[in-house]
Design a protein around this motif. Sequence first.
Motif, PDB file in Angstrom:
ATOM      1  N   PRO A   1       1.573  -7.891 -24.234  1.00 48.83           N
ATOM      2  CA  PRO A   1       2.255  -7.674 -22.948  1.00 48.83           C
ATOM      3  C   PRO A   1       2.706  -6.227 -22.777  1.00 48.83           C
ATOM      4  O   PRO A   1       2.747  -5.717 -21.645  1.00 48.83           O
ATOM      5  N   GLY A   2       3.034  -5.549 -23.883  1.00 50.35           N
ATOM      6  CA  GLY A   2       3.439  -4.146 -23.782  1.00 50.35           C
ATOM      7  C   GLY A   2       2.319  -3.271 -23.250  1.00 50.35           C
ATOM      8  O   GLY A   2       2.540  -2.399 -22.396  1.00 50.35           O
ATOM      9  N   GLY A   3       1.099  -3.520 -23.727  1.00 49.72           N
ATOM     10  CA  GLY A   3      -0.049  -2.768 -23.221  1.00 49.72           C
ATOM     11  C   GLY A   3      -0.367  -3.105 -21.779  1.00 49.72           C
ATOM     12  O   GLY A   3      -0.717  -2.232 -20.976  1.00 49.72           O
ATOM     13  N   TRP A   4      -0.215  -4.391 -21.431  1.00 49.25           N
ATOM     14  CA  TRP A   4      -0.510  -4.821 -20.061  1.00 49.25           C
ATOM     15  C   TRP A   4       0.470  -4.190 -19.072  1.00 49.25           C
ATOM     16  O   TRP A   4       0.065  -3.725 -17.998  1.00 49.25           O
ATOM     17  N   ILE A   5       1.739  -4.172 -19.425  1.00 50.49           N
ATOM     18  CA  ILE A   5       2.754  -3.588 -18.540  1.00 50.49           C
ATOM     19  C   ILE A   5       2.483  -2.107 -18.321  1.00 50.49           C
ATOM     20  O   ILE A   5       2.632  -1.581 -17.216  1.00 50.49           O
ATOM     21  N   ALA A   6       2.063  -1.421 -19.393  1.00 50.76           N
ATOM     22  CA  ALA A   6       1.751   0.002 -19.256  1.00 50.76           C
ATOM     23  C   ALA A   6       0.542   0.213 -18.348  1.00 50.76           C
ATOM     24  O   ALA A   6       0.541   1.105 -17.494  1.00 50.76           O
ATOM     25  N   ASP A   7      -0.501  -0.608 -18.519  1.00 52.51           N
ATOM     26  CA  ASP A   7      -1.731  -0.446 -17.742  1.00 52.51           C
ATOM     27  C   ASP A   7      -1.569  -0.832 -16.281  1.00 52.51           C
ATOM     28  O   ASP A   7      -2.193  -0.234 -15.398  1.00 52.51           O
ATOM     29  N   ARG A   8      -0.698  -1.817 -15.998  1.00 57.61           N
ATOM     30  CA  ARG A   8      -0.654  -2.375 -14.654  1.00 57.61           C
ATOM     31  C   ARG A   8       0.622  -2.048 -13.882  1.00 57.61           C
ATOM     32  O   ARG A   8       0.630  -2.134 -12.654  1.00 57.61           O
ATOM     33  N   VAL A   9       1.717  -1.694 -14.581  1.00 53.60           N
ATOM     34  CA  VAL A   9       3.001  -1.558 -13.884  1.00 53.60           C
ATOM     35  C   VAL A   9       3.635  -0.174 -14.059  1.00 53.60           C
ATOM     36  O   VAL A   9       3.822   0.574 -13.087  1.00 53.60           O
TER      37      VAL A   9
ATOM     38  N   ARG B   1       1.249  -8.507  -7.943  1.00 54.77           N
ATOM     39  CA  ARG B   1       2.685  -8.504  -8.224  1.00 54.77           C
ATOM     40  C   ARG B   1       3.308  -9.865  -7.911  1.00 54.77           C
ATOM     41  O   ARG B   1       4.142 -10.368  -8.670  1.00 54.77           O
ATOM     42  N   ALA B   2       2.886 -10.457  -6.809  1.00 57.99           N
ATOM     43  CA  ALA B   2       3.408 -11.782  -6.455  1.00 57.99           C
ATOM     44  C   ALA B   2       3.019 -12.811  -7.505  1.00 57.99           C
ATOM     45  O   ALA B   2       3.832 -13.656  -7.906  1.00 57.99           O
ATOM     46  N   ALA B   3       1.772 -12.719  -7.977  1.00 58.42           N
ATOM     47  CA  ALA B   3       1.308 -13.648  -9.016  1.00 58.42           C
ATOM     48  C   ALA B   3       2.075 -13.429 -10.316  1.00 58.42           C
ATOM     49  O   ALA B   3       2.429 -14.396 -11.014  1.00 58.42           O
TER      50      ALA B   3
ATOM     51  N   ILE C   1       5.916 -15.314 -14.387  1.00 59.59           N
ATOM     52  CA  ILE C   1       7.117 -15.040 -15.171  1.00 59.59           C
ATOM     53  C   ILE C   1       8.168 -16.110 -14.914  1.00 59.59           C
ATOM     54  O   ILE C   1       8.818 -16.604 -15.846  1.00 59.59           O
ATOM     55  N   ALA C   2       8.308 -16.494 -13.649  1.00 55.75           N
ATOM     56  CA  ALA C   2       9.273 -17.543 -13.296  1.00 55.75           C
ATOM     57  C   ALA C   2       8.891 -18.874 -13.928  1.00 55.75           C
ATOM     58  O   ALA C   2       9.739 -19.587 -14.476  1.00 55.75           O
ATOM     59  N   ILE C   3       7.602 -19.194 -13.889  1.00 58.83           N
ATOM     60  CA  ILE C   3       7.140 -20.448 -14.497  1.00 58.83           C
ATOM     61  C   ILE C   3       7.384 -20.427 -16.000  1.00 58.83           C
ATOM     62  O   ILE C   3       7.864 -21.408 -16.589  1.00 58.83           O
ATOM     63  N   GLY C   4       7.067 -19.294 -16.629  1.00 58.04           N
ATOM     64  CA  GLY C   4       7.287 -19.174 -18.074  1.00 58.04           C
ATOM     65  C   GLY C   4       8.744 -19.328 -18.440  1.00 58.04           C
ATOM     66  O   GLY C   4       9.082 -20.012 -19.425  1.00 58.04           O
ATOM     67  N   ALA C   5       9.623 -18.707 -17.648  1.00 56.97           N
ATOM     68  CA  ALA C   5      11.059 -18.804 -17.917  1.00 56.97           C
ATOM     69  C   ALA C   5      11.546 -20.235 -17.789  1.00 56.97           C
ATOM     70  O   ALA C   5      12.340 -20.724 -18.613  1.00 56.97           O
TER      71      ALA C   5
END
Length: 493
Positions: free
Chosen positions: A66-74, A210-212, A217-221
Amino acid sequence: MRTHPRGLLTLAGTELNERISFYGMRAILVLFLGAAIAEGGMGLGTGTATAIVGLYMALSYFATLPGGWIADRVLGQRRTVLVGGIIIMLGHISLAIQLGDLFVWGGLILVCVGTGFLKPNVTSMVGKLYADDTDARRDAGYSLYYMAINIGSAIGLFVVGYIGEVVSWHIGFGVAALGMALGLVSYVLGQKGLGDAGKAPGQPLTAADRAAMVKWIAIGAVVVVAAVAASAATGTLSVDNVTYVLTALAVVVPILYFINMFVVKRDQIVGDERTKLTAFMWLFIASAVFWMIFDQAGGTLTLFAKHDVDLNFSGFHIPAGWTQAANPVMVILFSGVFALMWTKLGNRVSTPAKFSFALVVAGLSFVLMSAASAATEGGTVKVSLLWLIGVYLLLTIAELSLSPVGLSMTSKLAPKAFAGQMMGLFFLSTAAGDAVGAQVSRLEPVLGGTYYLGLGLLAVVCGIALSLFIGKLRVLMNEERTKENAAELQPSA
């Protein structure tokens, strides 16, 4: 003679300080968890303490995805590294303040998450500094960077290890927080030297993405909260049960990742990429077995040093956590030798051969540990520190034969459609190995020396089995067959 980019000093300094905090905490974590409450510890059983340390290591590497994904996408790599460093520092601060168990578990989670944000992205940014440079200079830059990692590891193990064990556990965690704070200061001050490296995300999220993301994230929480609530209601919520669930997660996710690439996304893997991915899968398993052995240094080996090794040297009592420093010190001493050796040997020794050698040597280190355990005569005799030095020497030789080679191998075997994700996937081999090792380590108090012998022989057998298929793996990897390596294409005896 051309100098290296100014940004290398910034990134190497950041990683050096992050390793001071990470390995500094590893030096004392298992001792803190197992120490009596009256001594300021958590009072956990030996098996639970070693399992938690193993999972702490596993989840730190698991979080790189997830750290790599956040860097690449956000956020982009540069901001993700900064956020990760801040989260790590807050985690250590949470551990340093004495306000109950919640702050301990929260601190460990924060350190894991922050490490996942920082580590893969700061490493990737080093390569971007050499985007228009030669492979040789890029390799030299990474060698200097790798040296900084091990210098930081050694400093953390010595400084935090001593303060935490001798002075106060919580002051030790506070020093780890200070180490990360210094890394953040050097990182912020050195931004100009980084140029455009990691400044913006490579594939920014669209509005729909972003909406997805928010939805998932909400579902996971909700799922996590519901699972915790159900577990608490049924009386099954415990530290041990949480470790079992997290171990299963660390093992299942890589399996699902491979299924996704081989089955779901098979149309995106073209030409010889499929055979290369098959070779990568087998080497991934070999890597997981290696890390299952190697990363027990922070758990069972440290406890062995604490209880069964004579740590008195000329009137000075060596903190048990210091014994872990043997590895980074040896890496600093021998990394140049191994780099020269691999250069001289060239194609005569393939990646599968190096992996096979690493597994056998790592296995022999635990065979030696079984002999050291037997020499304690059931815990009634303290053995010489030289036993552990020998174990760490073998583990270091194995590490230098597998770890940097594995990173290079990953970049060569990655399918084009998954090039950005493959490094994170390779880190999952460490996570899976550490997670399994975390649970297996519960057997050590019961089995004693037999525990080390069993794991050691398992690694040796895996290494020998891998050696029998070196030729087949080289074909899958599409490595060039030359006269100098033709003999290696035949199964070893």
